[in-house]
Scaffold this active site. Structure first.
Site, PDB file in Angstrom:
ATOM      1  N   CYS A 145     -10.539   0.567   7.749  1.00 14.08           N
ATOM      2  CA  CYS A 145      -9.986   1.853   8.199  1.00 14.08           C
ATOM      3  C   CYS A 145     -10.589   3.034   7.444  1.00 14.08           C
ATOM      4  O   CYS A 145     -10.734   4.131   8.005  1.00 14.08           O
ATOM      5  CB  CYS A 145      -8.472   1.856   8.050  1.00 14.08           C
ATOM      6  SG  CYS A 145      -7.879   1.370   6.408  1.00 14.08           S
ATOM      7  N   CYS A 146     -10.969   2.837   6.184  1.00 16.43           N
ATOM      8  CA  CYS A 146     -11.350   3.976   5.347  1.00 16.43           C
ATOM      9  C   CYS A 146     -12.724   4.569   5.656  1.00 16.43           C
ATOM     10  O   CYS A 146     -12.844   5.798   5.754  1.00 16.43           O
ATOM     11  CB  CYS A 146     -11.260   3.590   3.869  1.00 16.43           C
ATOM     12  SG  CYS A 146      -9.583   3.178   3.321  1.00 16.43           S
TER      13      CYS A 146
ATOM     14  N   GLU B 202       0.845  -1.207   0.000  1.00 19.28           N
ATOM     15  CA  GLU B 202       0.000   0.000   0.000  1.00 19.28           C
ATOM     16  C   GLU B 202       0.882   1.260   0.000  1.00 19.28           C
ATOM     17  O   GLU B 202       0.706   2.172   0.800  1.00 19.28           O
ATOM     18  CB  GLU B 202      -0.918   0.005   1.231  1.00 19.28           C
ATOM     19  CG  GLU B 202      -1.786  -1.235   1.352  1.00 19.28           C
ATOM     20  CD  GLU B 202      -2.634  -1.254   2.605  1.00 19.28           C
ATOM     21  OE1 GLU B 202      -3.829  -1.599   2.509  1.00 19.28           O
ATOM     22  OE2 GLU B 202      -2.122  -0.915   3.673  1.00 19.28           O
TER      23      GLU B 202
END
Length: 650
Positions: free
Chosen positions: A417-418, A321
């Site tokens: 998380c987003c 990522e």
């Protein structure tokens, strides 16, 4: 450069957003997204991936029996939701929501250990493993997000319970790691607590917390490297998840490959990097550390000028990522995690507090109107983790290298998380619109509403009106100003090639400095400022070093990047060529909600007939003229699933 002045942002409660465009999204978060995510966190949403985040806290608190479930950082999902909900409360009182938060805070307090330690992954059956694997585990990351939630809730309500819990947690960490000769020289594997400790310092005034944040930053990357020592020692040269032998840790992955003062190029995991850079900017400002601020400038320039997508996305590879290298910005395989762009806004906002440069506002605006809005659906219940600039659904399904890209937004994620990161950003949007210095009110974003900005010299009360980003005129009415010599500075976006400023119907003089038009004589009680920003749709080209975009152009109108969708242009978008000399025409009312305009242009499509099964043949140009319809990037994927692309052959 020196740190000569610190600029402050108003409190969220002091900025009321009354904007035809943005109010829809803020209400969507408050009325739909927060309740939807709360149901998921409680595992009450059928057909959605299990969260177990609240159940983990209940088990750790001794209220229920069971095993921990989820990722090692599962606690942070609840923490970010709490922070988003706290910002919503600061903007508008909601007694029912406040009661819900108070109840879960009681559970969190009961889950805390006597020494202040708080992390359900380790509290539930793994106590002997606490602090043994900072590189792979997320104890400080989870603590950081809960600290941010605690600070936000205290500011919103004045209630200290969660704040006191997290002060004890931070104190426990300060007792475990630090500069004393007898203490381990550890620091977090996933940066986050550094910027959270700054917020804890700001609400408590306790110098210990800013000192601990600075320690974590300054210790990072020093030799002997803590993560290498940990790998050789407590980890026994093995991995966390499997216990099998592993290679030495990749230090660049979490930016621990060299001291932060020496880092000039963004490398490694993009979210970790953004959170660290944001914390560096905070610490440099508060401690007046010019060397650290200079490092921030180098890193900012590298990210924005060499490694950022036109949409404001960051992080080009799904492997780790991560960032890769300068100008490597592939479109179809882009990772471009939503959280990385949220982190880039954090970084820009903090740099803006020390260095009043319009470039920071430009980047915040670019991300808001493209990545942030594009990463969520218009129903508030579906999300993109990855934000590509080109989508071919069949390839995303069948090519293993492209499966990280989803052609449709997802209801939730195992690593979620987003979605709460989007929520906490949008509920705190008011803090990004204005800031103020000794004698100047700065307008960074053109979002309609009222603001009462309190300064040491008095209060600015202003009202913004307009239909930005679709219309060129912004009206600012000054209802009151401090009783001293003062001025207002308007950010002139970097994309804007011509503009005009009027006051009470007359063109006014201004002083341009670093992207801001400073108005002195136009600032008076009852005054009216009109800003006209020219924003025709235009073609944008990338630096020739960006090989993925060679021979292509993107369409942009104001801050909004446009894209082609299969819905409007048919399949195989790669067969379309845009006529660079064609007039770009903005048209409203063609199938998009809220009167959102599309951009139309003339183009050509390569003919696909008469190939008779051939894969290759001598080149002959065969194409037909076609009308091209481009829609804002942030609305793509809200209609029939299909192909999408931002960069178009010209």
């Amino acid at each position: 450069m020196g740190i000569t002045e610190v600029y402050r942002a108003p409190e969220i409660r002091d900025v009321g957003i009354r904007d035809d465009f943005w109010s829809h999204y803020i209400e969507l978060v408050k009325d739909t997204m927060l309740p939807y995510q709360w149901e998921i966190l409680n595992d009450r949403m059928p057909g959605v991936e299990l969260s177990h985040a609240i159940q983990n806290f209940r088990i750790a608190a001794g209220l229920e029996e069971g095993e921990f479930y989820g990722e090692v950082f599962q606690d942070s999902d609840l923490a970010k939701w709490l922070e988003a909900a706290a910002y919503s409360l600061e903007g508008e009182a909601e007694p029912e929501l406040e009661n819900v938060i108070d109840e879960i805070i009681d559970v969190i307090a009961q889950a805390q250990q006597e020494d202040g330690y708080l992390d359900t992954y380790f509290s539930i059956g793994r106590k002997e493993q606490e602090w043994t694997n900072l590189y792979e585990c997320h104890e400080m990351y989870c603590a950081g997000h809960m600290i941010e939630a605690a600070a936000a809730y205290y500011k919103a309500t004045g209630k200290r319970k969660l704040l006191d819990v997290m002060c004890r947690c931070a104190d426990n960490i300060a007792e475990k790691f630090g500069p004393a000769p007898s203490m381990p020289k550890g620091y977090p594997g996933h940066q986050e607590i550094e910027l959270a400790l700054v917020k804890l310092y700001e609400v408590t005034g306790n110098e210990k917390y800013i000192s601990l944040s600075r320690y974590f930053l300054e210790e990072r990357g020093k030799e002997p490297n803590y993560f290498v020592q940990e790998w050789e020692g407590t980890r026994n040269k093995s991995t966390f998840k499997t216990g099998l032998p592993s290679d030495p840790p990749d230090l660049s992955y979490n930016q621990s490959h060299m001291p932060v003062f020496s880092q000039k190029h963004a490398v490694g995991h993009a979210v970790r990097a953004m959170y660290m850079y944001a914390a560096m900017a905070d610490v440099a400002r508060i401690t007046e550390d010019k060397e650290m601020f200079l490092s921030c400038r180098h890193l900012w320039e590298n990210v924005v000028n060499r490694q950022m997508y036109i949409t404001g996305a960051a992080g080009s590879t799904h492997t780790g990522e991560a960032f890769t290298f300068d100008y490597d910005l592939p479109n179809e395989t882009a990772y471009a995690e939503t959280c990385a762009s949220v982190g880039l806004i954090f970084f820009a906002h903090r740099m803006q507090k020390t260095d009043m440069d319009g470039n920071y506002g430009d980047v915040i605006e670019r991300i808001l109107y493209n990545v942030i809005l594009g990463s969520m659906s218009r129903d508030g219940k579906h999300f993109f983790y990855v934000n590509p600039l080109e989508v071919w659904p069949e390839a995303n399904e069948k090519n293993p290298d492209r499966r990280h890209v989803k052609p449709v937004r997802q209801t939730w994620f195992g690593c979620a998380c987003c979605p709460p990161n989007i929520a906490r950003l949008l509920t705190s949007l008011g803090q990004y619109i204005y800031s103020y210095g000794r004698d100047t009110l700065f307008v960074h974003l053109y979002i309609a509403g009222e603001a009462g900005v309190k300064t040491d010299s008095g209060e600015y009360k202003i009202r913004q009106e307009g239909n930005y980003p679709w219309e060129e005129e912004i009206k600012i009415t000054v209802h009151s100003v401090p009783d001293c010599a003062c001025q207002i500075a308007l950010r002139i976006p970097g994309w804007c090639e011509s503009f005009e400023i009027q006051s009470d119907g007359k063109t006014v003089a201004y002083r341009m400095e670093k992207g801001y038009a400073y108005l002195e004589k136009a600032v008076a009680k009852g005054g009216e400022i009109r800003l006209f920003l020219s924003m025709p749709a235009k073609l944008i080209q990338a630096n020739p070093k960006v090989r993925a975009d060679a021979g292509k152009a993107a369409i942009q109108k104001g801050p909004v990047v446009y894209c082609l969708e299969q819905e409007d242009n048919g399949e195989n978008l790669s067969a379309i060529r845009l006529d660079a000399k064609s007039r770009l025409k903005t048209v409203r009312g063609i199938g998009l909600p809220g009167g959102i305009p599309v951009v139309m242009a003339k183009g050509y499509r390569t003919l696909e007939e008469n190939w008779e099964g051939e894969l290759y043949r001598p080149y002959v140009l065969r194409e037909k003229e076609t009308d091209i319809i481009a829609v804002p990037y942030f609305v793509w994927g809200n209609r029939t699933p299909g192909e999408m692309q931002v960069w178009i052959r010209v």
